[in-house]
Design an enzyme around this catalytic site. Structure first.
Site, PDB file in Angstrom:
ATOM      1  N   SER A 135       0.833  -1.204   0.000  1.00  7.10           N
ATOM      2  CA  SER A 135       0.000   0.000   0.000  1.00  7.10           C
ATOM      3  C   SER A 135       0.864   1.248   0.000  1.00  7.10           C
ATOM      4  O   SER A 135       1.975   1.257   0.553  1.00  7.10           O
ATOM      5  CB  SER A 135      -0.893   0.004   1.256  1.00  7.10           C
ATOM      6  OG  SER A 135      -1.519   1.262   1.436  1.00  7.10           O
ATOM      7  N   TYR A 160      -2.427  -0.126  10.057  1.00  9.55           N
ATOM      8  CA  TYR A 160      -2.604  -0.702   8.723  1.00  9.55           C
ATOM      9  C   TYR A 160      -1.310  -0.577   7.920  1.00  9.55           C
ATOM     10  O   TYR A 160      -0.829  -1.543   7.321  1.00  9.55           O
ATOM     11  CB  TYR A 160      -3.748  -0.001   7.992  1.00  9.55           C
ATOM     12  CG  TYR A 160      -3.839  -0.349   6.522  1.00  9.55           C
ATOM     13  CD1 TYR A 160      -4.224  -1.621   6.110  1.00  9.55           C
ATOM     14  CD2 TYR A 160      -3.521   0.588   5.538  1.00  9.55           C
ATOM     15  CE1 TYR A 160      -4.292  -1.956   4.759  1.00  9.55           C
ATOM     16  CE2 TYR A 160      -3.596   0.273   4.191  1.00  9.55           C
ATOM     17  CZ  TYR A 160      -3.979  -1.004   3.814  1.00  9.55           C
ATOM     18  OH  TYR A 160      -4.032  -1.328   2.487  1.00  9.55           O
TER      19      TYR A 160
END
Length: 329
Positions: A135, A160
């Protein structure tokens, strides 16, 4: 089980936004696809089932409802399908903000799930390449833009992001220890048909259509490298077809549109496509969020031939057309 190409690709997160689109593209080119997804209720399961319903009529698609962190059924796939040649590992607990609420879900899915998938890769005798989702969040609050794969990524802004960086480190370690060719793809903000309902495009489209206000964080001073789903799918498949080399055989690439668009400009595009004005409530920055993302894709262009072809002026109307049809808005 084989496709017309002779290739068998395992796609985790096959009922997800990116996973379903990748599975569809692989099937379209003649690959056999084994899809894995746990169909959890983080967001509307009926949307996941609707995505799957577009895949299941294809005889070369075989779906298994499995949690990627569940070792026994995942590792059994190696015995059941020893001919798997590629893995596209896209299953994950997504979302920066939810990681503030349920951190355990991220460690279970993103960390344990990555290790289990790597162990599955070890057990597959004919595996040529493992491609996995990272990501743009790994860049944290880096001030230098555009973000390049060589930039420091050791100051994550969210749990995350930390789990996604851990995935990259595990990928590198397994490549070093066992020679597993693997490539991590740092995705930038993805939008398009069949998108996740917890992401801004659908949240905005629903609110604007209903005449309800939308929250715009950092008082509108937000920039995102909005990347259309078709461009991401093209990049994923290009990566899959080009196994990482080197010592160890592990690579990282950015997949983004290489344009940082101001969030208010994206909203203006949605207003135009929907034919309605947005009522914006300007809010402060959310914890764990970052003001800007912007991808340097030079390495992806050089090594993968990746060339995003969909500006937001083209992508937003396509997304809105799907949105109106699916949600009957």
């Amino acid at each position: 089980m084989t496709g017309g190409s002779g290739r068998i690709v395992l796609v985790t997160g096959a009922a997800g936004f990116i996973g379903a689109a990748v599975a569809q593209a692989l099937l379209a080119r003649g690959d056999a696809v084994i899809g894995v997804d746990n169909l959890n209720d983080y967001y509307d399961v009926t949307l996941k089932q609707a995505r799957l319903a577009r895949l299941t009529p294809n005889k070369a698609f075989d779906f298994h409802q499995i949690d990627i962190s569940d070792r026994a059924p995942m590792l059994k796939l190696a015995a059941d399908f020893p001919g798997i040649t590629g893995i596209v590992h896209l299953a994950a607990q997504a979302g920066v903000r939810y990681s503030l609420v349920n951190p355990f879900a991220y460690v279970t899915s993103n960390v344990m799930g990555q290790v289990v998938t790597l162990e599955l890769a070890r057990a597959l005798p004919g595996l040529q390449h493992l491609v996995y989702a990272s990501s743009s969040s790994v860049y944290g609050a880096n001030q230098k833009t555009p973000f390049a794969v060589g930039d420091a990524v050791d100051h994550p802004n969210s749990l995350y992001a930390a789990t996604k960086r851990a995935d990259e480190l595990f990928g590198h370690a397994y490549a070093h220890l066992y020679g597993i060719a693997s490539t991590g793809l740092r995705f930038f903000t993805i939008y398009g048909p069949w998108g996740r309902p917890d992401m801004a495009p659908i949240l905005f489209a629903k609110a604007i259509s209903a005449g309800e206000p939308i929250k715009v964080f950092n008082r509108g001073e937000m920039w995102r490298d909005f990347t259309y789903i078709d461009d991401i799918v093209n990049g994923v498949i290009r990566a899959l077809d080009r196994p990482a080399t080197g010592s160890p055989p592990h690579a990282l690439y950015n997949l983004g549109n290489h344009r940082a668009e101001k969030l208010t400009d994206f909203i203006a595009g949605m207003e135009k496509a929907l034919g309605k004005k947005a009522q914006m409530i300007l809010e402060p920055m959310q914890p764990g969020d970052v003001p800007a993302t912007y991808a340097d894709i030079a390495a992806s262009q050089r090594d993968l031939g990746f060339e995003p072809a969909t500006p937001i002026a083209v992508g937003i109307p396509k997304f809105v057309d799907w949105f109106k049809g699916y949600y009957r808005a």
